[in-house]
Design a protein around this motif. Sequence first.
Motif, short mmCIF file in Angstrom:
data_model
loop_
_atom_site.label_atom_id
_atom_site.label_comp_id
_atom_site.label_asym_id
_atom_site.label_seq_id
_atom_site.Cartn_x
_atom_site.Cartn_y
_atom_site.Cartn_z
N GLU A 94 -20.37 -22.90 6.86
CA GLU A 94 -19.48 -22.57 5.55
C GLU A 94 -19.57 -21.03 5.41
O GLU A 94 -18.61 -20.58 5.08
CB GLU A 94 -20.28 -23.33 4.35
N GLN A 95 -20.65 -20.31 5.93
CA GLN A 95 -20.52 -18.74 5.76
C GLN A 95 -19.49 -18.20 6.83
O GLN A 95 -18.79 -17.02 6.47
CB GLN A 95 -21.92 -18.25 6.08
N ALA A 96 -19.66 -18.91 7.94
CA ALA A 96 -18.48 -18.46 8.81
C ALA A 96 -16.92 -18.62 8.51
O ALA A 96 -15.94 -17.83 8.52
CB ALA A 96 -18.55 -19.01 10.13
N VAL A 97 -16.79 -19.86 7.69
CA VAL A 97 -15.37 -20.22 7.32
C VAL A 97 -15.26 -19.12 6.10
O VAL A 97 -14.17 -18.76 5.92
CB VAL A 97 -15.54 -21.67 6.85
N GLU A 156 -17.56 -11.51 -6.03
CA GLU A 156 -18.13 -11.28 -7.32
C GLU A 156 -19.77 -11.33 -7.04
O GLU A 156 -20.39 -10.75 -7.67
CB GLU A 156 -17.50 -11.88 -8.49
N LEU A 157 -19.94 -12.31 -6.22
CA LEU A 157 -21.37 -12.76 -6.21
C LEU A 157 -21.93 -12.05 -5.10
O LEU A 157 -23.09 -12.19 -4.60
CB LEU A 157 -21.50 -14.17 -5.89
N GLY A 158 -21.44 -11.12 -4.36
CA GLY A 158 -21.76 -10.18 -3.46
C GLY A 158 -22.05 -11.18 -1.88
O GLY A 158 -22.82 -10.71 -0.94
N LEU A 159 -21.17 -12.32 -1.67
CA LEU A 159 -21.25 -13.19 -0.55
C LEU A 159 -20.57 -12.82 0.66
O LEU A 159 -20.75 -13.11 1.62
CB LEU A 159 -21.16 -14.56 -0.95
N MET A 160 -19.66 -11.71 0.28
CA MET A 160 -18.84 -11.08 1.60
C MET A 160 -18.45 -9.59 1.11
O MET A 160 -18.87 -9.25 0.13
CB MET A 160 -17.57 -11.92 1.46
N VAL A 195 -13.09 -27.85 9.42
CA VAL A 195 -12.63 -26.59 8.61
C VAL A 195 -12.58 -26.99 7.10
O VAL A 195 -12.87 -26.55 6.21
CB VAL A 195 -11.76 -25.85 9.18
N LYS A 196 -11.60 -28.03 6.99
CA LYS A 196 -11.41 -28.51 5.52
C LYS A 196 -12.33 -29.14 4.96
O LYS A 196 -12.77 -28.66 3.75
CB LYS A 196 -10.24 -29.50 5.72
N THR A 197 -13.09 -29.77 5.51
CA THR A 197 -14.63 -30.17 4.96
C THR A 197 -15.34 -28.88 4.46
O THR A 197 -15.95 -29.05 3.30
CB THR A 197 -15.24 -31.09 5.88
N HIS A 198 -15.49 -27.93 5.28
CA HIS A 198 -16.37 -26.51 4.94
C HIS A 198 -15.69 -26.03 3.75
O HIS A 198 -16.34 -25.54 2.83
CB HIS A 198 -16.36 -25.83 6.16
N VAL A 199 -14.27 -25.77 3.75
CA VAL A 199 -13.61 -25.40 2.45
C VAL A 199 -13.90 -26.21 1.23
O VAL A 199 -14.33 -25.58 0.08
CB VAL A 199 -12.19 -25.24 2.98
N ARG A 200 -13.81 -27.58 1.35
CA ARG A 200 -13.92 -28.10 0.29
C ARG A 200 -15.44 -28.09 -0.31
O ARG A 200 -15.64 -27.78 -1.59
CB ARG A 200 -13.99 -29.80 0.48
N ALA A 201 -16.64 -28.05 0.46
CA ALA A 201 -17.89 -27.82 0.23
C ALA A 201 -18.13 -26.23 -0.50
O ALA A 201 -18.83 -26.18 -1.56
CB ALA A 201 -18.71 -28.06 1.43
N LEU A 202 -17.27 -25.39 0.23
CA LEU A 202 -17.48 -24.12 -0.42
C LEU A 202 -16.71 -23.98 -1.95
O LEU A 202 -17.41 -23.40 -2.80
CB LEU A 202 -16.65 -23.01 0.37
N TRP A 246 -5.16 -15.91 7.66
CA TRP A 246 -4.99 -17.08 8.75
C TRP A 246 -4.98 -18.38 7.91
O TRP A 246 -5.37 -18.70 7.08
CB TRP A 246 -6.38 -17.18 9.67
N SER A 247 -4.32 -19.52 8.76
CA SER A 247 -4.09 -20.71 8.34
C SER A 247 -5.59 -21.37 8.75
O SER A 247 -6.23 -20.89 9.34
CB SER A 247 -3.10 -21.64 8.71
N LEU A 248 -5.74 -22.65 7.91
CA LEU A 248 -6.78 -23.39 8.22
C LEU A 248 -6.94 -23.76 9.82
O LEU A 248 -7.98 -23.79 10.39
CB LEU A 248 -7.04 -24.64 7.37
N ASP A 249 -5.87 -23.98 10.54
CA ASP A 249 -5.56 -24.43 11.65
C ASP A 249 -6.01 -23.13 12.86
O ASP A 249 -6.71 -23.24 13.59
CB ASP A 249 -4.04 -24.55 12.27
N GLU A 250 -5.57 -21.85 12.29
CA GLU A 250 -6.12 -20.74 13.08
C GLU A 250 -7.45 -20.44 12.91
O GLU A 250 -8.35 -20.02 13.77
CB GLU A 250 -5.32 -19.40 12.48
N ILE A 251 -8.12 -20.79 11.69
CA ILE A 251 -9.62 -20.56 11.38
C ILE A 251 -10.35 -21.52 12.22
O ILE A 251 -11.16 -21.19 12.91
CB ILE A 251 -9.82 -20.80 9.92
N ALA A 252 -9.98 -22.78 12.40
CA ALA A 252 -10.44 -23.89 13.09
C ALA A 252 -10.46 -23.32 14.52
O ALA A 252 -11.55 -23.47 15.09
CB ALA A 252 -9.73 -24.94 12.99
N SER A 253 -9.22 -22.72 14.92
CA SER A 253 -9.31 -22.38 16.35
C SER A 253 -10.20 -21.31 16.78
O SER A 253 -10.97 -21.38 17.78
CB SER A 253 -7.67 -22.10 16.78
N ASP A 254 -10.08 -20.34 15.80
CA ASP A 254 -11.25 -19.12 15.84
C ASP A 254 -12.57 -19.66 16.18
O ASP A 254 -13.46 -18.83 16.72
CB ASP A 254 -10.99 -18.06 14.76
#
Length: 157
Positions: free
Chosen positions: A101-104, A153-157, A128-135, A112-120
């Motif tokens: 989840e942190q990587a996503v 805002e939360l300093g997570l990135m 990736v969609k599951t991780h995005v929903r959890a985020l 990048w699209s979710l497809d490109e994130i998945a490929s990376d």
Amino acid sequence: MDGARPVLSPITRVEARLLETTIELRAGHRTKARRALEAALALAEPAGLVRPFGEAGSLVRQLLVDQQGGFGTLDKFASRVREVVTGLHAGHIRGALTGREQAVLARLPSPWSLDEIASDLTLSVNTVKTHVRALYTKLGVNNRRAAVVAARELGLM
């Protein structure tokens, strides 16, 4: 809330105003919600009550962040409350995010699209969609842009 009945603790009135804030936000009455939040701050400030704001939920936290600097004489206390509750929330979320989840999340600000994130990440797009929903759930948001804003805002990135 009008003070006609005795309460056991000053926290009760603060919590009632915070509940009112949430109700007004969900009803789409942002001005009324802001007034209720300001009333909660005014009740909490003399005793330095911060905890009820941390327990009030993401809608109240977001309004507190959005209205930063707009509480007049309560600004100093509101800033302290905001720092404490967003810090607590960030620590809670940081501990709740999995490594994937942190990587996503780190890639969401990119074009990048979710497809490109998945490929990376060498994952399937469905993963990736599951991780995005959890985020989105953990950050209390419902879209990619809001997730990036909340994470920053939360300093997570």
